[in-house]
Scaffold this motif. Structure first.
Motif, PDB file in Angstrom:
ATOM      1  N   LYS A   1       0.841  -1.211   0.000  1.00  0.00           N
ATOM      2  CA  LYS A   1       0.000   0.000   0.000  1.00  0.00           C
ATOM      3  C   LYS A   1       0.873   1.257   0.000  1.00  0.00           C
ATOM      4  CE  LYS A   1      -3.855   2.379   0.697  1.00  0.00           C
ATOM      5  NZ  LYS A   1      -4.156   3.198  -0.440  1.00  0.00           N
TER       6      LYS A   1
ATOM      7  N   ASP B   1       0.706   3.939  -2.967  1.00  0.00           N
ATOM      8  CA  ASP B   1       0.409   5.353  -2.708  1.00  0.00           C
ATOM      9  C   ASP B   1       1.504   6.255  -3.279  1.00  0.00           C
ATOM     10  OD1 ASP B   1      -1.924   4.623  -1.438  1.00  0.00           O
ATOM     11  OD2 ASP B   1      -1.121   4.913   0.599  1.00  0.00           O
TER      12      ASP B   1
ATOM     13  N   GLU C   1       1.116   9.070  -6.249  1.00  0.00           N
ATOM     14  CA  GLU C   1       1.553  10.467  -6.054  1.00  0.00           C
ATOM     15  C   GLU C   1       2.475  10.917  -7.183  1.00  0.00           C
ATOM     16  OE1 GLU C   1       3.502  10.938  -2.296  1.00  0.00           O
ATOM     17  OE2 GLU C   1       1.697  10.395  -1.170  1.00  0.00           O
TER      18      GLU C   1
END
Length: 81
Positions: free
Chosen positions: A69, A73, A77
């Protein structure tokens, strides 16, 4: 993976051994731990090889001792995902 020649971003040595990140891990451990650009390149390489997203994230997470995760993430980004 791509057949193009890769060079270490830190010492500029041509990387002949695969996986290429192994050189960075062994010779430049501090940079290996902190340089997230390696994650981006690994994800792109794995995708090019046909590895699915979940497996790619899991492999990168295991290499860098992060959660999938967290890697996902970060890649979102960076607009990689």
């Amino acid at each position: 993976m791509s057949d193009k020649t890769r060079y270490c971003p830190y010492c500029k040595q041509e990387l002949k051994r695969r996986p290429y990140w192994k050189h960075i891990q062994e010779v430049h451990p501090k940079e290996f731990e902190s340089d997230t650009s390696t994650w981006i390149q690994l994800f792109k390489d794995y995708s090019t090889m046909g590895m699915n997203k979940a497996v790619s994230l899991q492999v990168i997470a295991e290499i860098f001792n992060k959660s999938p995760k967290f890697i996902e993430d970060f890649l979102k980004e960076q607009k990689v995902l």
